[in-house]
Design an enzyme around this catalytic site. Sequence first.
Site, mmCIF file in Angstrom:
data_model
loop_
_atom_site.group_PDB
_atom_site.id
_atom_site.type_symbol
_atom_site.label_atom_id
_atom_site.label_comp_id
_atom_site.label_asym_id
_atom_site.label_seq_id
_atom_site.Cartn_x
_atom_site.Cartn_y
_atom_site.Cartn_z
ATOM 1 N N ASN A 72 36.951 43.280 47.589
ATOM 2 C CA ASN A 72 38.060 44.205 47.273
ATOM 3 C C ASN A 72 37.213 45.350 46.405
ATOM 4 O O ASN A 72 37.006 45.022 45.041
ATOM 5 C CB ASN A 72 39.005 43.353 46.484
ATOM 6 C CG ASN A 72 40.191 44.726 46.007
ATOM 7 O OD1 ASN A 72 39.892 45.950 46.516
ATOM 8 N ND2 ASN A 72 41.060 44.081 45.198
ATOM 9 N N TRP A 73 36.880 46.487 46.955
ATOM 10 C CA TRP A 73 36.263 47.557 46.012
ATOM 11 C C TRP A 73 37.163 48.132 45.303
ATOM 12 O O TRP A 73 36.846 49.022 44.423
ATOM 13 C CB TRP A 73 35.372 48.473 47.062
ATOM 14 C CG TRP A 73 34.061 47.908 47.514
ATOM 15 C CD1 TRP A 73 33.789 46.366 47.453
ATOM 16 C CD2 TRP A 73 33.152 48.436 48.456
ATOM 17 N NE1 TRP A 73 32.487 46.452 48.056
ATOM 18 C CE2 TRP A 73 31.967 47.735 48.577
ATOM 19 C CE3 TRP A 73 32.948 49.838 48.569
ATOM 20 C CZ2 TRP A 73 30.841 47.937 48.968
ATOM 21 C CZ3 TRP A 73 31.677 50.235 49.145
ATOM 22 C CH2 TRP A 73 30.666 49.401 49.474
ATOM 23 N N LYS A 74 38.396 48.111 45.271
ATOM 24 C CA LYS A 74 39.234 48.615 44.590
ATOM 25 C C LYS A 74 39.298 50.172 44.640
ATOM 26 O O LYS A 74 38.607 50.755 45.583
ATOM 27 C CB LYS A 74 39.438 48.219 43.360
ATOM 28 C CG LYS A 74 39.464 46.497 43.072
ATOM 29 C CD LYS A 74 39.959 45.872 41.880
ATOM 30 C CE LYS A 74 40.069 44.615 41.933
ATOM 31 N NZ LYS A 74 40.384 43.962 40.544
ATOM 32 N N HIS A 119 48.460 42.825 45.812
ATOM 33 C CA HIS A 119 47.681 42.676 44.913
ATOM 34 C C HIS A 119 48.461 43.059 43.461
ATOM 35 O O HIS A 119 49.182 44.072 43.342
ATOM 36 C CB HIS A 119 46.288 43.607 44.918
ATOM 37 C CG HIS A 119 45.302 43.440 43.958
ATOM 38 N ND1 HIS A 119 45.310 43.572 42.618
ATOM 39 C CD2 HIS A 119 44.103 42.565 44.192
ATOM 40 C CE1 HIS A 119 44.160 43.189 41.989
ATOM 41 N NE2 HIS A 119 43.496 42.565 42.939
ATOM 42 N N GLU A 122 47.435 44.194 40.839
ATOM 43 C CA GLU A 122 47.283 45.684 40.378
ATOM 44 C C GLU A 122 48.413 46.705 40.762
ATOM 45 O O GLU A 122 49.025 47.532 40.303
ATOM 46 C CB GLU A 122 46.081 46.294 40.429
ATOM 47 C CG GLU A 122 44.819 45.497 39.445
ATOM 48 C CD GLU A 122 43.387 45.523 39.981
ATOM 49 O OE1 GLU A 122 42.907 46.288 40.837
ATOM 50 O OE2 GLU A 122 42.785 44.911 39.431
ATOM 51 N N GLU A 156 45.436 34.666 42.964
ATOM 52 C CA GLU A 156 44.734 35.151 42.024
ATOM 53 C C GLU A 156 45.304 35.350 40.455
ATOM 54 O O GLU A 156 46.376 36.072 40.232
ATOM 55 C CB GLU A 156 44.542 36.593 42.306
ATOM 56 C CG GLU A 156 43.693 36.894 43.691
ATOM 57 C CD GLU A 156 42.969 38.352 43.518
ATOM 58 O OE1 GLU A 156 41.853 38.279 43.590
ATOM 59 O OE2 GLU A 156 43.830 39.252 43.805
ATOM 60 N N GLY A 216 39.277 40.354 36.521
ATOM 61 C CA GLY A 216 38.257 41.269 36.016
ATOM 62 C C GLY A 216 38.336 40.859 34.384
ATOM 63 O O GLY A 216 37.635 41.847 33.334
ATOM 64 N N SER A 233 37.612 36.961 38.822
ATOM 65 C CA SER A 233 36.477 36.762 38.170
ATOM 66 C C SER A 233 35.272 35.795 38.844
ATOM 67 O O SER A 233 34.826 34.892 38.334
ATOM 68 C CB SER A 233 36.651 36.210 36.751
ATOM 69 O OG SER A 233 37.085 37.280 36.087
ATOM 70 N N GLY A 284 36.401 40.880 43.440
ATOM 71 C CA GLY A 284 36.271 42.269 43.027
ATOM 72 C C GLY A 284 35.098 42.714 42.478
ATOM 73 O O GLY A 284 34.299 43.060 43.564
ATOM 74 N N GLY A 285 35.018 42.832 41.254
ATOM 75 C CA GLY A 285 33.876 43.439 40.551
ATOM 76 C C GLY A 285 32.484 43.032 41.271
ATOM 77 O O GLY A 285 31.344 43.777 41.738
HETATM 78 P P1 PGA Z 1 37.532 40.352 40.007
HETATM 79 O O1 PGA Z 1 38.608 40.996 40.803
HETATM 80 O O2 PGA Z 1 36.609 39.625 40.684
HETATM 81 O O3 PGA Z 1 36.853 41.483 39.401
HETATM 82 O O4 PGA Z 1 38.126 39.621 38.898
HETATM 83 C C1 PGA Z 1 39.422 40.099 41.766
HETATM 84 C C2 PGA Z 1 40.693 41.018 42.539
HETATM 85 O O5 PGA Z 1 41.294 41.699 41.719
HETATM 86 O O6 PGA Z 1 40.635 40.684 43.725
#
Ligand code: PGA
Length: 251
Positions: free
Chosen positions: A12-14, A99, A101, A168, A174, A213, A234-235
């Site tokens: 997920n590049w967000k 998600h 966020e 999640e 993150g 993470s 994510g990251g």
């Molecule tokens: P993260 O994000 O791997 O940077 O913790 C995961 C996500 O939000 O899908």
Amino acid sequence: MTDGLVPLIAGNWKMNGLRRDLDELRAIARAAGAGAGPRPEILICPPATLLMAAAEICADSPVRLGGQDCHSEANGMHTGDLSAEMLADAGAAYVILGHSERRAEHGETSETVRIKAHAALRAGLTPIICVGETRAERDAGEASSLVAAQLKASIPPHPGPALVVAYEPVWAIGTGHTPTPTEVAEMHAFIRAELAADLGDRAARVRLLYGGSVRPENVTEWAAIDNVNGVLVGGASLKSADFMQIVSAFE
Ligand code: PGA
């Protein structure tokens, strides 16, 4: 992992990625095409602005693409929004929905997520429905009841096998903090049982991803757990080398 299910490793590049960053996707597509043995399914969800260019890059590779959200309608007067049909037309096969966020920043409720999931299925996209508790909810012993309520309200009535659920924990996203493998194992077994109560036999076909993470350094912990059928990253999905290391843990 679970016998019989092809693991799904989703990036997920967000809100990250300009055209120049597509070199990372090119590297992922090259590496994904190179392996000889059975590979997990690889998915990248770039920002929508890059979807069409990403689809060209991935055309001859096994890498699939996805959106990060969609509107419930197919088209209409919804300035700034994108429909599931548009994402499919641009080359997406999946869409991430609910998600944390989006739940936090856009006030999305599980009811909204269910309507969007219905739209995704209408457009032929596989929805990845995200659930997970906050730190305060876990500390209060409410993680599983919260996740159960999210599942019940977010999943449309007849999703078919084309459904993915991502667990999640909000506090792990993150932050570098993660639940223990035992906590993830318990939650994933719980989610499988909740799905079985609603979907019957079809629940066994739903892939359950862990997210929060996930890094090359900790991925082997998640890959070894029953009912963890992949990860949502994510990251660490922004760098092809890190992402492909995560993929190889599920080979
Ligand atoms: P993260 O994000 O791997 O940077 O913790 C995961 C996500 O939000 O899908």
